[in-house]
Structure formats: structure tokens, C-alpha cells
Design a protein around this motif. Sequence first.
Motif, PDB file in Angstrom:
ATOM      1  N   MET A   1      -5.436   0.724  -6.183  1.00  0.00           N
ATOM      2  CA  MET A   1      -5.735   1.198  -7.537  1.00  0.00           C
ATOM      3  C   MET A   1      -4.481   1.051  -8.404  1.00  0.00           C
ATOM      4  SD  MET A   1      -8.019   4.513  -6.511  1.00  0.00           S
ATOM      5  CE  MET A   1      -6.650   5.220  -5.596  1.00  0.00           C
ATOM      6  N   SER A   2      -4.543   1.602  -9.610  1.00  0.00           N
ATOM      7  CA  SER A   2      -3.434   1.410 -10.551  1.00  0.00           C
ATOM      8  C   SER A   2      -2.132   1.999 -10.016  1.00  0.00           C
ATOM      9  CB  SER A   2      -3.779   2.025 -11.907  1.00  0.00           C
ATOM     10  OG  SER A   2      -4.011   3.409 -11.752  1.00  0.00           O
ATOM     11  N   ASN A   3      -2.218   2.957  -9.098  1.00  0.00           N
ATOM     12  CA  ASN A   3      -0.994   3.499  -8.506  1.00  0.00           C
ATOM     13  C   ASN A   3      -0.549   2.700  -7.282  1.00  0.00           C
ATOM     14  OD1 ASN A   3      -2.906   4.210  -6.660  1.00  0.00           O
ATOM     15  ND2 ASN A   3      -2.506   6.412  -6.713  1.00  0.00           N
ATOM     16  N   GLY A   4      -1.193   1.563  -7.055  1.00  0.00           N
ATOM     17  CA  GLY A   4      -0.824   0.719  -5.927  1.00  0.00           C
ATOM     18  C   GLY A   4      -1.300   1.231  -4.587  1.00  0.00           C
ATOM     19  N   GLN A   5      -2.181   2.226  -4.578  1.00  0.00           N
ATOM     20  CA  GLN A   5      -2.561   2.857  -3.319  1.00  0.00           C
ATOM     21  C   GLN A   5      -4.039   2.667  -3.003  1.00  0.00           C
ATOM     22  OE1 GLN A   5      -1.255   6.960  -3.511  1.00  0.00           O
ATOM     23  NE2 GLN A   5       0.791   6.388  -2.879  1.00  0.00           N
ATOM     24  N   VAL A   6      -4.305   2.639  -1.716  1.00  0.00           N
ATOM     25  CA  VAL A   6      -5.664   2.735  -1.201  1.00  0.00           C
ATOM     26  C   VAL A   6      -5.581   3.596   0.055  1.00  0.00           C
ATOM     27  CG1 VAL A   6      -5.478   0.572   0.107  1.00  0.00           C
ATOM     28  CG2 VAL A   6      -7.715   1.463  -0.496  1.00  0.00           C
ATOM     29  N   THR A   7      -6.591   4.449   0.263  1.00  0.00           N
ATOM     30  CA  THR A   7      -6.573   5.379   1.384  1.00  0.00           C
ATOM     31  C   THR A   7      -7.796   5.154   2.262  1.00  0.00           C
ATOM     32  OG1 THR A   7      -5.400   7.025   0.065  1.00  0.00           O
ATOM     33  CG2 THR A   7      -6.520   7.817   2.035  1.00  0.00           C
ATOM     34  N   PHE A   8      -7.548   5.067   3.551  1.00  0.00           N
ATOM     35  CA  PHE A   8      -8.624   5.025   4.538  1.00  0.00           C
ATOM     36  C   PHE A   8      -8.694   6.402   5.175  1.00  0.00           C
ATOM     37  CE2 PHE A   8      -6.831   0.655   4.496  1.00  0.00           C
ATOM     38  CZ  PHE A   8      -7.934   0.010   3.956  1.00  0.00           C
ATOM     39  N   ASP A   9      -9.813   7.104   4.999  1.00  0.00           N
ATOM     40  CA  ASP A   9      -9.876   8.461   5.546  1.00  0.00           C
ATOM     41  C   ASP A   9     -11.042   8.602   6.519  1.00  0.00           C
ATOM     42  OD1 ASP A   9     -11.867   8.434   3.666  1.00  0.00           O
ATOM     43  OD2 ASP A   9     -10.794   9.756   2.289  1.00  0.00           O
ATOM     44  N   ASP A  10     -11.173   9.809   7.042  1.00  0.00           N
ATOM     45  CA  ASP A  10     -12.163  10.103   8.090  1.00  0.00           C
ATOM     46  C   ASP A  10     -11.964   9.200   9.301  1.00  0.00           C
ATOM     47  OD1 ASP A  10     -13.363  12.152   6.645  1.00  0.00           O
ATOM     48  OD2 ASP A  10     -14.671  10.759   5.573  1.00  0.00           O
ATOM     49  N   LEU A  11     -10.724   8.956   9.676  1.00  0.00           N
ATOM     50  CA  LEU A  11     -10.432   8.101  10.831  1.00  0.00           C
ATOM     51  C   LEU A  11     -10.373   8.942  12.101  1.00  0.00           C
ATOM     52  CD1 LEU A  11      -7.533   5.982   9.287  1.00  0.00           C
ATOM     53  CD2 LEU A  11      -9.950   5.378   9.429  1.00  0.00           C
ATOM     54  N   ASP A  12     -10.533   8.287  13.227  1.00  0.00           N
ATOM     55  CA  ASP A  12     -10.193   8.914  14.502  1.00  0.00           C
ATOM     56  C   ASP A  12      -8.693   8.750  14.701  1.00  0.00           C
ATOM     57  OD1 ASP A  12     -12.847   9.537  15.097  1.00  0.00           O
ATOM     58  OD2 ASP A  12     -13.206   7.538  15.923  1.00  0.00           O
ATOM     59  N   ALA A  13      -8.089   9.707  15.390  1.00  0.00           N
ATOM     60  CA  ALA A  13      -6.675   9.563  15.711  1.00  0.00           C
ATOM     61  C   ALA A  13      -6.476   8.317  16.555  1.00  0.00           C
ATOM     62  CB  ALA A  13      -6.175  10.800  16.454  1.00  0.00           C
ATOM     63  N   GLY A  14      -5.337   7.650  16.369  1.00  0.00           N
ATOM     64  CA  GLY A  14      -5.071   6.440  17.145  1.00  0.00           C
ATOM     65  C   GLY A  14      -4.171   5.513  16.363  1.00  0.00           C
ATOM     66  N   THR A  15      -4.049   4.290  16.830  1.00  0.00           N
ATOM     67  CA  THR A  15      -3.235   3.300  16.137  1.00  0.00           C
ATOM     68  C   THR A  15      -4.147   2.215  15.573  1.00  0.00           C
ATOM     69  OG1 THR A  15      -1.317   3.707  17.524  1.00  0.00           O
ATOM     70  CG2 THR A  15      -1.386   1.613  16.374  1.00  0.00           C
ATOM     71  N   TYR A  16      -3.910   1.912  14.325  1.00  0.00           N
ATOM     72  CA  TYR A  16      -4.678   0.885  13.624  1.00  0.00           C
ATOM     73  C   TYR A  16      -3.729  -0.217  13.166  1.00  0.00           C
ATOM     74  CZ  TYR A  16      -8.286   4.492  13.412  1.00  0.00           C
ATOM     75  OH  TYR A  16      -9.214   5.445  13.743  1.00  0.00           O
ATOM     76  N   ASP A  17      -4.282  -1.358  12.854  1.00  0.00           N
ATOM     77  CA  ASP A  17      -3.516  -2.394  12.163  1.00  0.00           C
ATOM     78  C   ASP A  17      -3.932  -2.383  10.703  1.00  0.00           C
ATOM     79  OD1 ASP A  17      -2.281  -3.151  14.480  1.00  0.00           O
ATOM     80  OD2 ASP A  17      -3.431  -4.995  14.761  1.00  0.00           O
ATOM     81  N   VAL A  18      -2.941  -2.381   9.824  1.00  0.00           N
ATOM     82  CA  VAL A  18      -3.191  -2.439   8.387  1.00  0.00           C
ATOM     83  C   VAL A  18      -2.645  -3.769   7.883  1.00  0.00           C
ATOM     84  CG1 VAL A  18      -2.738  -1.385   6.143  1.00  0.00           C
ATOM     85  CG2 VAL A  18      -3.033   0.067   8.163  1.00  0.00           C
ATOM     86  N   GLU A  19      -3.465  -4.477   7.118  1.00  0.00           N
ATOM     87  CA  GLU A  19      -3.088  -5.814   6.657  1.00  0.00           C
ATOM     88  C   GLU A  19      -3.301  -5.938   5.158  1.00  0.00           C
ATOM     89  OE1 GLU A  19      -3.959 -10.125   8.444  1.00  0.00           O
ATOM     90  OE2 GLU A  19      -5.722  -9.247   7.510  1.00  0.00           O
ATOM     91  N   VAL A  20      -2.294  -6.445   4.454  1.00  0.00           N
ATOM     92  CA  VAL A  20      -2.480  -6.738   3.034  1.00  0.00           C
ATOM     93  C   VAL A  20      -2.783  -8.220   2.870  1.00  0.00           C
ATOM     94  CG1 VAL A  20      -1.005  -4.898   2.134  1.00  0.00           C
ATOM     95  CG2 VAL A  20      -0.009  -7.113   2.677  1.00  0.00           C
ATOM     96  N   GLU A  21      -3.675  -8.506   1.928  1.00  0.00           N
ATOM     97  CA  GLU A  21      -3.946  -9.899   1.589  1.00  0.00           C
ATOM     98  C   GLU A  21      -2.958 -10.284   0.488  1.00  0.00           C
ATOM     99  OE1 GLU A  21      -8.147 -11.121   1.194  1.00  0.00           O
ATOM    100  OE2 GLU A  21      -7.524 -11.961  -0.728  1.00  0.00           O
ATOM    101  N   VAL A  22      -1.962 -11.061   0.861  1.00  0.00           N
ATOM    102  CA  VAL A  22      -0.890 -11.383  -0.084  1.00  0.00           C
ATOM    103  C   VAL A  22      -1.439 -12.325  -1.148  1.00  0.00           C
ATOM    104  CG1 VAL A  22       1.415 -12.361  -0.324  1.00  0.00           C
ATOM    105  CG2 VAL A  22       0.803 -11.102   1.758  1.00  0.00           C
ATOM    106  N   PRO A  23      -1.356 -11.932  -2.431  1.00  0.00           N
ATOM    107  CA  PRO A  23      -1.843 -12.823  -3.490  1.00  0.00           C
ATOM    108  C   PRO A  23      -1.137 -14.177  -3.452  1.00  0.00           C
ATOM    109  CG  PRO A  23      -1.439 -10.626  -4.347  1.00  0.00           C
ATOM    110  CD  PRO A  23      -0.869 -10.660  -2.955  1.00  0.00           C
ATOM    111  N   SER A  24      -1.808 -15.206  -3.957  1.00  0.00           N
ATOM    112  CA  SER A  24      -1.308 -16.573  -3.783  1.00  0.00           C
ATOM    113  C   SER A  24       0.033 -16.808  -4.470  1.00  0.00           C
ATOM    114  CB  SER A  24      -2.348 -17.568  -4.317  1.00  0.00           C
ATOM    115  OG  SER A  24      -2.602 -17.284  -5.689  1.00  0.00           O
ATOM    116  N   ASP A  25       0.340 -16.005  -5.494  1.00  0.00           N
ATOM    117  CA  ASP A  25       1.606 -16.210  -6.197  1.00  0.00           C
ATOM    118  C   ASP A  25       2.680 -15.228  -5.717  1.00  0.00           C
ATOM    119  OD1 ASP A  25       0.358 -13.992  -7.236  1.00  0.00           O
ATOM    120  OD2 ASP A  25       0.890 -14.424  -9.318  1.00  0.00           O
ATOM    121  N   MET A  26       2.458 -14.647  -4.527  1.00  0.00           N
ATOM    122  CA  MET A  26       3.418 -13.666  -4.015  1.00  0.00           C
ATOM    123  C   MET A  26       3.695 -13.928  -2.546  1.00  0.00           C
ATOM    124  SD  MET A  26       2.562 -10.098  -5.786  1.00  0.00           S
ATOM    125  CE  MET A  26       2.791  -9.995  -7.546  1.00  0.00           C
TER     126      MET A  26
END
Length: 214
Positions: free
Chosen positions: A71-96
Motif C-alpha cells: 500500500m502507500s506505506n509500502g506495507q502488506v500484511t499476511f495474517d491469520d498464519l500458523d506459526a512456522g517459517t515461511y518464504d516471503v518474495e517480492v516481485e522486483v519491478p522491471s526498472d529496479m
Amino acid sequence: MRRYVRGAAVVVAAVSGALLLACGGDDGDPIGSDPTRIEVTVRADGAAEPGVTVRLFNAGGSTPLTQGMTMSNGQVTFDDLDAGTYDVEVEVPSDMEMATGEARRPVPVAAGQTATVTFQLESVLPPGTEQVGLTGSLTFSPASLTIPVGTTVRWRNEQAIFHTVTPDGHSEWTRATVSNVGDTFEHTFNTAGTFPYFCEPHQNQGMTGTITVQ
Ligand SMILES: [Cu+2]
């Protein structure tokens, strides 16, 4: 026999009712159901970057569990998760590109906790190009830039705030507007000189800059 069965059925129903009552007796939240979440922040060129797709995987997984967009604050939240380890991946824009670290990272999250992870991106600039950010704090960053003749300056809007890049007393370029986050305006300086400029809506807040071409 039939009476016994009926009796048993009544007993089961009574027990179920007691369990429901017991569950509903406190605040309604079973113990341990506090939100378990991962809060992702994406920054580009040092400012919050909206509109970036972020995906959540099980650790090592190849199919995203879910995805969101910053969002405009640069954040996104994934909630209601089970405890554990996840992989988080950003899709890097083509000009970055990634400024530091990997675009996909393991993020552990404990039950009832908020894990945070920040991704730092930066613009990929063509050779001979310098960038000036139009920031959310109503400044040009950097405000003063000294460049060799032949350099292209790219002004990039870092937040969804309307700005202008308006020459102050010269006609080296024509007034430009950069309305939305990610919008850019470029000009190549082929003449030595000092070129002040300002943002029309925010000039009074000190949103001015100078390009010095040597
Ligand atoms: Cu402005």
C-alpha cells in the motif's frame, strides 16, 4: 433397546451443549488465537514503495500460499498464519533491483507474534543518468546535484503526491508534472550552467532544487 439408544442420543446432545457453553463462556477466543502475522515493508530508493507484489510461500515451496500488493506505506500484511517459517518474495519491478539482500527470504513467525521483514530496492539507472527523488516529505532528493555535460537527470515521484519540476527563470527544459508514484521526468543537460527549479504546489514548503552542469 430403543429407549437406551434414545437416551444415549440425549446424553450426547447434552454434552455437546455443555461444551458449546464452556467455549462461549469467556471472550469467545480460544486461547492462543492471537493474530500470527508477517508484516512486509518494501522500500525503493529509500522511500516506501507502493504497488509491489509480495508472495508468501511455505518454506521452500513453489506455489504461493497467497500474495498481496504493498500500500502507500509500502506495507502488506499476511495474517491469520500458523506459526512456522515461511518464504516471503517480492516481485522486483522491471526498472529496479534489490539494493541489499535477496528477493526471497525465509521469515519465521511465532504463534501470536508479528514478524517483520523489509526489502530494499533501488532504481536501475541507465549509464549517464542521475536520479532525483520527489519525496513524501516535499523535498527534491538530492536538492543540489552537480553533473557533467551530457548527463541525463531523471526525476522520480516517490509517493502519490502531485509535484511539478518547474524551471526557475530559465528554459533549459519545459515545466513537467509527475503526478503518481513511480512517474518520472527526464532531461539531458548538454549545456553548462546552473539551473534552479521548484515544485509549484510545494515551493512555499521549500521544495526547490538546483542542477549544476559542468
Ligand atoms: Cu511538490
